[in-house]
Design a protein around this motif. Structure first.
Motif, PDB file in Angstrom:
ATOM      1  N   LYS A 106       0.846  -1.191   0.000  1.00  0.00           N
ATOM      2  CA  LYS A 106       0.000   0.000   0.000  1.00  0.00           C
ATOM      3  C   LYS A 106       0.877   1.234   0.000  1.00  0.00           C
ATOM      4  O   LYS A 106       1.869   1.307   0.709  1.00  0.00           O
ATOM      5  CB  LYS A 106      -0.906   0.012   1.226  1.00  0.00           C
ATOM      6  N   THR A 107       0.482   2.190  -0.799  1.00  0.00           N
ATOM      7  CA  THR A 107       1.210   3.453  -0.837  1.00  0.00           C
ATOM      8  C   THR A 107       0.451   4.472  -0.006  1.00  0.00           C
ATOM      9  O   THR A 107      -0.785   4.472   0.033  1.00  0.00           O
ATOM     10  CB  THR A 107       1.354   3.968  -2.279  1.00  0.00           C
ATOM     11  N   SER A 108       1.178   5.322   0.663  1.00  0.00           N
ATOM     12  CA  SER A 108       0.586   6.338   1.506  1.00  0.00           C
ATOM     13  C   SER A 108      -0.017   7.436   0.636  1.00  0.00           C
ATOM     14  O   SER A 108       0.644   7.975  -0.236  1.00  0.00           O
ATOM     15  CB  SER A 108       1.646   6.928   2.428  1.00  0.00           C
ATOM     16  N   LYS A 109      -1.274   7.752   0.869  1.00  0.00           N
ATOM     17  CA  LYS A 109      -1.944   8.805   0.103  1.00  0.00           C
ATOM     18  C   LYS A 109      -1.790  10.166   0.776  1.00  0.00           C
ATOM     19  O   LYS A 109      -1.967  11.190   0.161  1.00  0.00           O
ATOM     20  CB  LYS A 109      -3.441   8.491  -0.051  1.00  0.00           C
ATOM     21  N   SER A 110      -1.510  10.170   2.100  1.00  0.00           N
ATOM     22  CA  SER A 110      -1.409  11.440   2.804  1.00  0.00           C
ATOM     23  C   SER A 110       0.041  11.906   2.856  1.00  0.00           C
ATOM     24  O   SER A 110       0.968  11.120   2.741  1.00  0.00           O
ATOM     25  CB  SER A 110      -1.948  11.298   4.229  1.00  0.00           C
ATOM     26  N   GLU A 111       0.193  13.202   3.038  1.00  0.00           N
ATOM     27  CA  GLU A 111       1.526  13.768   3.147  1.00  0.00           C
ATOM     28  C   GLU A 111       2.112  13.435   4.505  1.00  0.00           C
ATOM     29  O   GLU A 111       1.403  13.405   5.511  1.00  0.00           O
ATOM     30  CB  GLU A 111       1.462  15.286   3.027  1.00  0.00           C
ATOM     31  N   LEU A 112       3.394  13.198   4.538  1.00  0.00           N
ATOM     32  CA  LEU A 112       4.070  12.985   5.811  1.00  0.00           C
ATOM     33  C   LEU A 112       4.270  14.339   6.461  1.00  0.00           C
ATOM     34  O   LEU A 112       4.636  15.305   5.822  1.00  0.00           O
ATOM     35  CB  LEU A 112       5.413  12.304   5.583  1.00  0.00           C
ATOM     36  N   ARG A 113       4.021  14.389   7.751  1.00  0.00           N
ATOM     37  CA  ARG A 113       4.182  15.650   8.468  1.00  0.00           C
ATOM     38  C   ARG A 113       5.293  15.502   9.485  1.00  0.00           C
ATOM     39  O   ARG A 113       5.402  14.485  10.151  1.00  0.00           O
ATOM     40  CB  ARG A 113       2.894  16.049   9.161  1.00  0.00           C
ATOM     41  N   SER A 114       6.078  16.547   9.609  1.00  0.00           N
ATOM     42  CA  SER A 114       7.170  16.517  10.573  1.00  0.00           C
ATOM     43  C   SER A 114       6.670  17.007  11.923  1.00  0.00           C
ATOM     44  O   SER A 114       5.548  17.491  12.060  1.00  0.00           O
ATOM     45  CB  SER A 114       8.314  17.403  10.083  1.00  0.00           C
TER      46      SER A 114
END
Length: 145
Positions: A106-114
């Protein structure tokens, strides 16, 4: 006119190695027609002298192609090379997504947040109130002898 070579075909030591001028000349000679014009292998039109050309890998390096004289060809920089590169990138993207779907990746659809920055200390005041430099009337200076 294309001439035959008895020497071994050029193979790069690594993928970033620059293509020697002699190899570029051999590729152009290989693609010459009977009239001595270099033909773009992508669109079939003549590559005129002085026209920007790209030495493109027939089988892309990303798809396992070799950085060698046998895998190189001269094509127009624009639009032939740009169109070919975009089509290859699209095909690679599709193949990767199909591979991921088949294997359950599965690929992440949401942006990664720091975690972000630490909060800044509160400011007491951004600017100081304006204070007058002189109080009272401004008078001309007297010069004493």
């Amino acid at each position: 006119m294309a001439r035959s070579r008895k020497a071994q075909s050029w193979v790069a030591k690594h993928h970033d190695q620059a293509i020697p001028e002699s190899v570029k000349r051999h590729i152009l000679e290989r693609q010459m027609n009977a009239a001595g014009e270099v033909i773009c292998t992508d669109c079939g039109n003549v590559i005129r002298p002085g026209q920007v050309k790209a030495f493109d890998h027939e089988t892309p390096l990303a798809d396992g192609g070799e950085h060698s004289e046998a895998n190189l060809r001269a094509i127009h920089e624009k639009p032939c090379h740009a169109i070919k590169t975009a089509a290859e990138a699209k095909a690679r993207t599709k193949a990767r997504s199909q591979f991921a779907a088949v294997h359950g990746i599965k690929t992440s659809k949401s942006e990664l947040r720091s975690a972000g920055f630490a909060p800044a200390a509160p400011q007491h005041r951004a600017t100081a109130p304006r204070t007058p430099k002189f109080e009272g009337d401004i008078m001309a200076r007297r010069i004493t002898p």
